[in-house]
Design an enzyme around this catalytic site. Structure first.
Site, PDB file in Angstrom:
ATOM      1  N   SER A 168     -36.769 -12.623  20.350  1.00  0.00           N
ATOM      2  CA  SER A 168     -37.858 -13.602  20.271  1.00  0.00           C
ATOM      3  C   SER A 168     -38.552 -13.784  21.619  1.00  0.00           C
ATOM      4  CB  SER A 168     -37.346 -14.945  19.741  1.00  0.00           C
ATOM      5  OG  SER A 168     -36.413 -15.531  20.620  1.00  0.00           O
ATOM      6  N   ASP A 169     -37.796 -13.732  22.708  1.00  0.00           N
ATOM      7  CA  ASP A 169     -38.409 -13.802  24.036  1.00  0.00           C
ATOM      8  C   ASP A 169     -39.372 -12.636  24.246  1.00  0.00           C
ATOM      9  OD1 ASP A 169     -37.361 -16.125  25.079  1.00  0.00           O
ATOM     10  OD2 ASP A 169     -35.684 -15.151  26.087  1.00  0.00           O
TER      11      ASP A 169
END
Length: 394
Positions: A168-169
């Site tokens: 997700s980062d």
């Protein structure tokens, strides 16, 4: 001297106010294509918490190459004044503060837009700029859990499993960079900047892709499938005489796959003949294949399958990945000279432009390494700079 990584984005100046991983990833993407990315950091005297990685760790070096560093105490009004002067000359500002923090500091979008209507202001958050979770702290693993990633990763019955990278980062950083470039292209038509926002949660859900579509369109809740493909059978990891390989026959290649395995007579077997049959009998399909693959080594099957047009490849540890001749040929591991570490290698861009390609032109800067030259570019005099240093603003 400000050496650019490419000429592709060299006309743009970017302010990087971010920490952790998602925001720096977005800024790195722009820096690697030649934007002048100015990373704003707190002076050591400000006593702010350090970033996740120490300055000379591999993680920090990989995230912050091709950038310049300006130290600035944004808790002090004079520090905010410097930032606002910088924002007036910048094209892009990237931040990942909580919504209330940037408003309290006076560096929110509406405030800086009044100074510079052309500014593209980019915000990356855990959960969005508003809504019931807007003020919650957000991290990659939290987003992986809430965004459904951990429910479809790993083997069935083993409980939730995070991905081995910060999905997700990375996704939010890359998508924010995409949004930034879109806004810059639109600015060429309208002449105005705008506010670009994304969040770890939205980016993680976006990365679900076909798994999310299965739920939204058909009401199917995907589960964990381990190394098997969620819907295509067979497609996954199979044991060999000396390890494992990935094999991925496409849906229409079942008969060709069976022939390459030496079990062509099973291609029309009623348990295997159609994809629906194979899904219903996944365990039997896999065990039938593996009874054959374990008789020869991985290199044999990789050669046989690729010769037959069946995608097949090894399963590497990371050191083996970088030792692979194709990886070496692609040149994605690039060397750069670091004044602190000597020559190091970092992961370069996976996209190539024929005329204005990216390179790693500079290692991550030391804290405040470019403060004086950036302030001079902002037309601060030598006396002004000395005064800012004396007050611990920079």
């Amino acid at each position: 001297m400000n050496v650019r990584a490419s000429s592709a984005l060299s006309r743009f100046t970017v302010i990087d106010l971010t920490r952790a991983r998602a925001g720096p990833t977005c800024a790195r993407q722009l820096a690697d294509w030649g934007a002048d990315v100015i990373r704003v950091e707190a002076p050591p005297s400000a006593g702010e918490p350090a970033d996740f990685a120490s300055r000379h760790d591999p993680d920090f070096q990989n995230l912050h190459r091709n950038k310049r560093s300006l130290t600035l105490d944004l808790k002090a009004p004079d520090g905010v004044a410097v930032l606002r002067r910088l924002a007036c000359k910048a094209d892009v500002l990237i931040e990942n503060y909580r919504p209330d923090v940037k408003r309290r500091l006076g560096i929110d979008y509406e405030t800086l837009k009044a100074d510079n209507p052309h500014l593209v202001y980019v915000s990356i958050s855990g959960f969005g700029q508003d809504g019931p979770y807007a003020d919650r702290p957000g991290l990659d693993q939290i987003a992986q859990g809430m965004g459904g990633m951990m429910s479809i990763t790993g083997e069935a019955g083993r409980g939730p499993m995070r991905a081995g990278i910060a999905v997700s980062d990375m996704a939010s950083g890359l998508l924010a960079a995409n949004g930034t470039l879109t806004a810059l292209l639109e600015r060429e038509v309208s002449g105005e900047g705008q506010w670009v926002t994304t969040s770890l949660l939205e980016s993680q859900i976006f990365m679900l892709d076909f798994q999310a579509a299965r739920w939204l369109i058909r009401g199917e809740v995907p589960g964990q499938a381990g190394n098997d493909h969620p819907t295509a059978v067979p497609m996954g990891c199979f044991r060999t005489a000396d390890g494992h390989v990935n094999m991925a026959p496409m849906p229409g290649a079942w008969a060709k796959f069976c022939k390459a395995l030496g079990i062509g007579h099973l291609a029309a077997h009623p348990d295997f003949a159609t994809m629906a049959n194979r899904r219903a009998n996944r365990a039997l399909v896999n065990s039938t294949i593996e009874a054959v693959t374990v008789t020869r080594d991985s290199a044999y099957w990789i050669d046989i399958m690729n010769a037959a047009g069946i995608p097949c490849g090894p399963i590497y540890a990371i050191d083996q990945t970088f030792a692979d001749p194709q990886v070496a040929h692609l040149g994605i591991a690039q060397a750069v000279a670091s004044p602190a570490l000597g020559e190091i290698r970092l992961v370069g861009q996976p996209v190539h432009l024929s005329r204005t390609d990216s390179r790693i032109a500079a290692a991550a800067p030391e804290c405040g390494e470019h403060t004086d030259e950036i302030l001079a570019w902002l037309e601060y005099s030598a006396a002004d700079i000395a005064a800012l240093r004396g007050a611990n603003i920079v």
